[in-house]
Write a protein that holds these residues in place. Structure first.
Motif, PDB file in Angstrom:
ATOM      1  N   GLY A 107      10.729  23.730  40.093  1.00  0.00           N
ATOM      2  CA  GLY A 107      10.809  22.310  39.798  1.00  0.00           C
ATOM      3  C   GLY A 107      10.842  21.988  38.313  1.00  0.00           C
ATOM      4  O   GLY A 107      11.098  20.848  37.931  1.00  0.00           O
ATOM      5  N   ARG A 108      10.599  22.956  37.471  1.00  0.00           N
ATOM      6  CA  ARG A 108      10.628  22.707  36.020  1.00  0.00           C
ATOM      7  C   ARG A 108      12.047  22.780  35.491  1.00  0.00           C
ATOM      8  O   ARG A 108      12.886  23.513  35.996  1.00  0.00           O
ATOM      9  N   ARG A 109      12.261  22.020  34.443  1.00  0.00           N
ATOM     10  CA  ARG A 109      13.567  22.041  33.783  1.00  0.00           C
ATOM     11  C   ARG A 109      13.755  23.369  33.060  1.00  0.00           C
ATOM     12  O   ARG A 109      12.815  23.936  32.527  1.00  0.00           O
ATOM     13  N   VAL A 110      14.972  23.840  33.058  1.00  0.00           N
ATOM     14  CA  VAL A 110      15.310  25.063  32.342  1.00  0.00           C
ATOM     15  C   VAL A 110      15.686  24.670  30.920  1.00  0.00           C
ATOM     16  O   VAL A 110      16.528  23.799  30.715  1.00  0.00           O
ATOM     17  N   ARG A 111      15.059  25.294  29.960  1.00  0.00           N
ATOM     18  CA  ARG A 111      15.417  25.022  28.567  1.00  0.00           C
ATOM     19  C   ARG A 111      16.773  25.652  28.291  1.00  0.00           C
ATOM     20  O   ARG A 111      16.977  26.835  28.573  1.00  0.00           O
ATOM     21  N   PRO A 112      17.701  24.875  27.749  1.00  0.00           N
ATOM     22  CA  PRO A 112      19.054  25.398  27.542  1.00  0.00           C
ATOM     23  C   PRO A 112      19.111  26.698  26.742  1.00  0.00           C
ATOM     24  O   PRO A 112      19.851  27.604  27.105  1.00  0.00           O
ATOM     25  N   LEU A 113      18.311  26.813  25.681  1.00  0.00           N
ATOM     26  CA  LEU A 113      18.365  28.051  24.900  1.00  0.00           C
ATOM     27  C   LEU A 113      17.818  29.243  25.681  1.00  0.00           C
ATOM     28  O   LEU A 113      18.232  30.381  25.440  1.00  0.00           O
ATOM     29  N   ALA A 114      16.921  28.996  26.615  1.00  0.00           N
ATOM     30  CA  ALA A 114      16.408  30.079  27.456  1.00  0.00           C
ATOM     31  C   ALA A 114      17.484  30.595  28.392  1.00  0.00           C
ATOM     32  O   ALA A 114      17.365  31.691  28.942  1.00  0.00           O
ATOM     33  N   THR A 115      18.525  29.829  28.566  1.00  0.00           N
ATOM     34  CA  THR A 115      19.668  30.248  29.369  1.00  0.00           C
ATOM     35  C   THR A 115      20.786  30.763  28.482  1.00  0.00           C
ATOM     36  O   THR A 115      21.376  31.813  28.750  1.00  0.00           O
ATOM     37  N   VAL A 116      21.076  30.045  27.420  1.00  0.00           N
ATOM     38  CA  VAL A 116      22.231  30.374  26.573  1.00  0.00           C
ATOM     39  C   VAL A 116      22.050  31.706  25.851  1.00  0.00           C
ATOM     40  O   VAL A 116      22.981  32.516  25.804  1.00  0.00           O
ATOM     41  N   VAL A 117      20.868  31.953  25.304  1.00  0.00           N
ATOM     42  CA  VAL A 117      20.670  33.184  24.519  1.00  0.00           C
ATOM     43  C   VAL A 117      20.857  34.440  25.384  1.00  0.00           C
ATOM     44  O   VAL A 117      21.642  35.315  25.032  1.00  0.00           O
ATOM     45  N   LEU A 165      34.616  36.198  30.563  1.00  0.00           N
ATOM     46  CA  LEU A 165      34.393  35.088  31.494  1.00  0.00           C
ATOM     47  C   LEU A 165      32.967  34.543  31.357  1.00  0.00           C
ATOM     48  O   LEU A 165      32.759  33.323  31.320  1.00  0.00           O
ATOM     49  N   THR A 166      32.000  35.439  31.265  1.00  0.00           N
ATOM     50  CA  THR A 166      30.610  35.010  31.086  1.00  0.00           C
ATOM     51  C   THR A 166      30.444  34.249  29.779  1.00  0.00           C
ATOM     52  O   THR A 166      29.755  33.223  29.721  1.00  0.00           O
ATOM     53  N   ALA A 167      31.105  34.720  28.730  1.00  0.00           N
ATOM     54  CA  ALA A 167      31.037  34.032  27.430  1.00  0.00           C
ATOM     55  C   ALA A 167      31.625  32.627  27.526  1.00  0.00           C
ATOM     56  O   ALA A 167      31.040  31.666  27.003  1.00  0.00           O
ATOM     57  N   ALA A 168      32.759  32.485  28.188  1.00  0.00           N
ATOM     58  CA  ALA A 168      33.406  31.173  28.306  1.00  0.00           C
ATOM     59  C   ALA A 168      32.517  30.192  29.070  1.00  0.00           C
ATOM     60  O   ALA A 168      32.349  29.035  28.654  1.00  0.00           O
ATOM     61  N   VAL A 169      31.926  30.650  30.164  1.00  0.00           N
ATOM     62  CA  VAL A 169      31.058  29.773  30.951  1.00  0.00           C
ATOM     63  C   VAL A 169      29.787  29.442  30.165  1.00  0.00           C
ATOM     64  O   VAL A 169      29.284  28.313  30.218  1.00  0.00           O
ATOM     65  N   THR A 170      29.292  30.382  29.388  1.00  0.00           N
ATOM     66  CA  THR A 170      28.115  30.151  28.556  1.00  0.00           C
ATOM     67  C   THR A 170      28.399  29.091  27.493  1.00  0.00           C
ATOM     68  O   THR A 170      27.584  28.196  27.254  1.00  0.00           O
ATOM     69  N   VAL A 171      29.559  29.174  26.855  1.00  0.00           N
ATOM     70  CA  VAL A 171      29.942  28.174  25.847  1.00  0.00           C
ATOM     71  C   VAL A 171      30.032  26.790  26.491  1.00  0.00           C
ATOM     72  O   VAL A 171      29.562  25.801  25.931  1.00  0.00           O
ATOM     73  N   SER A 172      30.600  26.725  27.694  1.00  0.00           N
ATOM     74  CA  SER A 172      30.692  25.447  28.401  1.00  0.00           C
ATOM     75  C   SER A 172      29.296  24.883  28.677  1.00  0.00           C
ATOM     76  O   SER A 172      29.043  23.694  28.459  1.00  0.00           O
ATOM     77  N   HIS A 177      25.000  20.869  27.362  1.00  0.00           N
ATOM     78  CA  HIS A 177      23.594  20.608  27.071  1.00  0.00           C
ATOM     79  C   HIS A 177      23.370  20.178  25.626  1.00  0.00           C
ATOM     80  O   HIS A 177      22.441  19.437  25.350  1.00  0.00           O
ATOM     81  N   ARG A 178      24.206  20.629  24.739  1.00  0.00           N
ATOM     82  CA  ARG A 178      24.116  20.182  23.350  1.00  0.00           C
ATOM     83  C   ARG A 178      24.445  18.694  23.276  1.00  0.00           C
ATOM     84  O   ARG A 178      23.785  17.937  22.577  1.00  0.00           O
ATOM     85  N   ALA A 179      25.439  18.266  24.040  1.00  0.00           N
ATOM     86  CA  ALA A 179      25.810  16.844  24.058  1.00  0.00           C
ATOM     87  C   ALA A 179      24.635  16.004  24.574  1.00  0.00           C
ATOM     88  O   ALA A 179      24.348  14.936  24.037  1.00  0.00           O
ATOM     89  N   ARG A 180      23.919  16.469  25.601  1.00  0.00           N
ATOM     90  CA  ARG A 180      22.761  15.749  26.119  1.00  0.00           C
ATOM     91  C   ARG A 180      21.662  15.681  25.069  1.00  0.00           C
ATOM     92  O   ARG A 180      21.009  14.662  24.876  1.00  0.00           O
ATOM     93  N   HIS A 181      21.455  16.777  24.333  1.00  0.00           N
ATOM     94  CA  HIS A 181      20.436  16.818  23.290  1.00  0.00           C
ATOM     95  C   HIS A 181      20.759  15.824  22.198  1.00  0.00           C
ATOM     96  O   HIS A 181      19.869  15.141  21.691  1.00  0.00           O
TER      97      HIS A 181
END
Length: 187
Positions: A107-117, A165-172, A177-181
């Motif tokens: 139920g907790r939000r995922v921090r974007p950097l915890a996913t992106v890195v 492919l993983t890199a492209a989806v990661t950039v997306s 999430h950067r736009a939301r921030h």
């Protein structure tokens, strides 16, 4: 007479403070394609586990007949596919809010950097690991039959796309999430 408590309202995932744009269609397709590019090589290894020489000569297949080798190939196939499926989290809601069924953090939000890195590091590693796959046929493979050499090379070629492919989806994911921030910081 005992008093009954009214049923508790179902728990819903935490609503994002600022909505995140949905992933672009190309990113969703790329995430699904990521899971598919790993499948051919995994199925080939599972054929080896089941005792089919799958293109190996009789002598070349001998090392794969041990229990240790079979366990390794099965583990590699399953873990590779599970890692590839994690890319779907970059385009699905469970990549933004941890599913409730996961103990302690559900139920907790995922921090974007915890996913992106980790996703970016994984994409870089996969790109390096599989960069030479297109050169498959330039290396000798004495333990494979000529047909096996061709087939195995073809089955492994899609892995070349796994990292990009993983890199492209990661950039997306990062851009959404950067736009939301940015919106949250202005407000």
């Amino acid at each position: 007479m005992t008093l009954r408590k009214p049923p508790a309202a179902p728990r819903t995932p935490a609503a994002p403070q600022t909505p995140v744009a949905p992933p672009p269609r190309w990113a969703v397709r790329a995430a699904h394609l990521t899971a598919l590019v790993v499948l051919p090589s995994g199925l080939w290894r599972i054929a080896l586990v089941l005792g089919h020489p799958a293109g190996y000569t009789e002598a070349g297949f001998e090392p794969f007949a041990t229990v240790d080798a079979k366990l390794w190939m099965l583990t590699l196939s399953v873990v590779s596919e599970l890692v590839a499926l994690l890319t779907l989290g970059l385009v699905r809601p469970w990549g933004e809010v941890v599913p409730r069924w996961i103990p302690l953090i559900g139920g907790r939000r995922v921090r974007p950097l915890a996913t992106v890195v980790p996703a970016a590091l994984g994409a870089a590693a996969l790109t390096l690991i599989w960069a030479t796959v297109p050169l498959w046929w330039t290396y000798p493979h004495a333990d494979l039959t000529p047909t096996g050499n061709l087939v195995v090379g073809i089955l492994y070629q899609p892995l070349f796309l796994w990292g990009p492919l993983t890199a492209a989806v990661t950039v997306s994911y990062y851009r959404r999430h950067r736009a939301r921030h940015r919106v949250r910081r202005r407000g």
